[in-house]
Design a protein around this motif. Structure first.
Motif, short mmCIF file in Angstrom:
data_model
loop_
_atom_site.label_atom_id
_atom_site.label_comp_id
_atom_site.label_asym_id
_atom_site.label_seq_id
_atom_site.Cartn_x
_atom_site.Cartn_y
_atom_site.Cartn_z
N GLY A 59 13.75 15.93 -42.45
CA GLY A 59 13.00 16.41 -41.30
C GLY A 59 11.50 16.48 -41.49
N LEU A 60 10.97 15.91 -42.55
CA LEU A 60 9.56 16.10 -42.88
C LEU A 60 8.66 14.91 -42.57
N ALA A 61 9.24 13.81 -42.08
CA ALA A 61 8.42 12.62 -41.81
C ALA A 61 9.04 11.83 -40.67
N LEU A 62 8.19 11.21 -39.85
CA LEU A 62 8.66 10.27 -38.85
C LEU A 62 8.98 8.94 -39.54
N THR A 63 10.07 8.31 -39.12
CA THR A 63 10.47 7.05 -39.76
C THR A 63 10.43 5.87 -38.79
N GLY A 64 9.87 6.07 -37.62
CA GLY A 64 9.76 4.99 -36.65
C GLY A 64 8.70 5.31 -35.63
N PRO A 65 8.32 4.33 -34.81
CA PRO A 65 7.27 4.56 -33.82
C PRO A 65 7.78 5.43 -32.67
#
Length: 332
Positions: A203-209
């Motif tokens: 839950g700590l990073a976005l992995t897509g646009p």
């Protein structure tokens, strides 16, 4: 349930006045003349008569946790319940420390998600130092009541060209965890879009646009949509969102549906809940909503609404029911 005594109420009035004066990205209607709702004893849905705006509900075991926008000298407020109707507000601040790159005083719209057993992630709106915009930060804790500790040295979502980002929430799809938020375009004459992007497992990073879902395009939405709540239902998705000016009667809860998270989304043409619901005598500016199911199976919409004098926003629990993928109010 605690009730504010006179000195407490004066303090809440002062806090509300200060918030209205300093909320740089949202216009205020707190001076708006409006019919008062029914007296407190006649409102059956008020479950926490404190300044407790933008409630987010998380169930951990047999306990429900409600998190709210800053107030009562706390960055993130927390209350607990066993049934969604009787709440005890905790003395502790769930986010007691802010890093130097966040300007204190505007910590709003918390969302807490349990990403693994005993691992909790808090998404919050704060004022970023540079650029000086409202943006979404992230923090972690091993106890749902906190204390949460901010992760990293910058905001998780802070699109400068879109006016910043606020009002994070999460939804789990078949592909995993996703963040949902609103770009804060109304601060600077831009459109406001409810957007989503996939998150890492922790839950700590976005992995897509980001993908844009809906924007303000109905008259009753005013110049913004915000505070998204997305639930998966009967093979599709339902989105509840708040719209218009938070500071008075024009604030409303809207509803949309889609076969997939990325859409296409179809809005209901009329508000799901507004100041005019129930004859116009129950709520002033309902919004900041979340959904939760009580131990007896009753589903509740939990949200804030202004008091009769439009000085503070208390938490309410309105019973709702599902008919397939359709959500409806059940009371009166």
């Amino acid at each position: 349930m605690r009730r504010p005594f006179p000195g407490r109420l004066l303090s809440l009035m002062a806090v509300a006045a200060l918030a209205a004066a300093t909320a740089g990205c949202a216009p205020s209607e707190t001076s708006e003349a409006a019919p008062a709702p029914a007296p407190e004893e006649q409102n059956p849905t008020r479950v926490l008569d404190e300044e407790f705006a933008d409630p987010d509900i998380l169930q951990v075991g047999d306990t429900y946790y409600a998190y709210a926008t800053e107030g009562n000298r706390k960055n993130v407020q927390v209350a607990t319940s066993e049934d969604l109707l009787e709440w005890e507000q905790l003395d502790e601040d769930a986010l007691p420390e802010l890093p130097s790159w966040i300007i204190p005083g505007k910590t709003w719209a918390p969302e807490v998600t349990e990403v693994a057993e005993g691992q909790f992630v808090l998404y919050f709106t704060g004022t970023n130092f540079q650029p000086t915009l409202q943006c979404i930060g992230v923090a972690t804790a091993t106890d749902p009541a906190g204390p949460f500790t901010v992760v990293g040295d910058s905001m998780l979502v802070c699109p400068e060209d879109e006016g910043g980002a606020i009002d994070a929430s999460t939804v789990v799809t078949d592909d995993g965890l996703n963040l949902v938020w609103k770009n804060d375009g109304n601060c600077c004459d831009k459109d406001t879009w409810i957007q989503t992007a996939p998150l890492s497992a922790d839950g700590l990073a976005l992995t897509g646009p980001p993908q844009k879902l809906i924007k303000q395009d109905l008259a009753w939405e005013g110049d913004l949509v915000e505070a998204p709540t997305v639930v998966q239902r009967d093979g599709g998705y339902v989105l509840l969102y708040s719209s218009n000016d938070y500071g008075g009667r024009s604030y409303t809860v809207g509803r949309a549906s889609a076969p997939a998270l990325e859409g296409p989304w179809e809005k209901s043409p009329e508000p799901f809940l507004s100041s005019d619901s129930f004859g116009g005598d129950r709520y002033i500016g309902p919004g900041g909503q979340d959904l939760a199911t009580a131990p007896d199976g009753q589903v509740y919409l939990l949200f804030h609404s202004w008091d009769a004098a439009v000085t503070y926003r208390s938490m309410h629990a309105e019973p709702v029911e599902w008919g397939g993928a359709e959500l409806s109010l059940t009371d009166g």
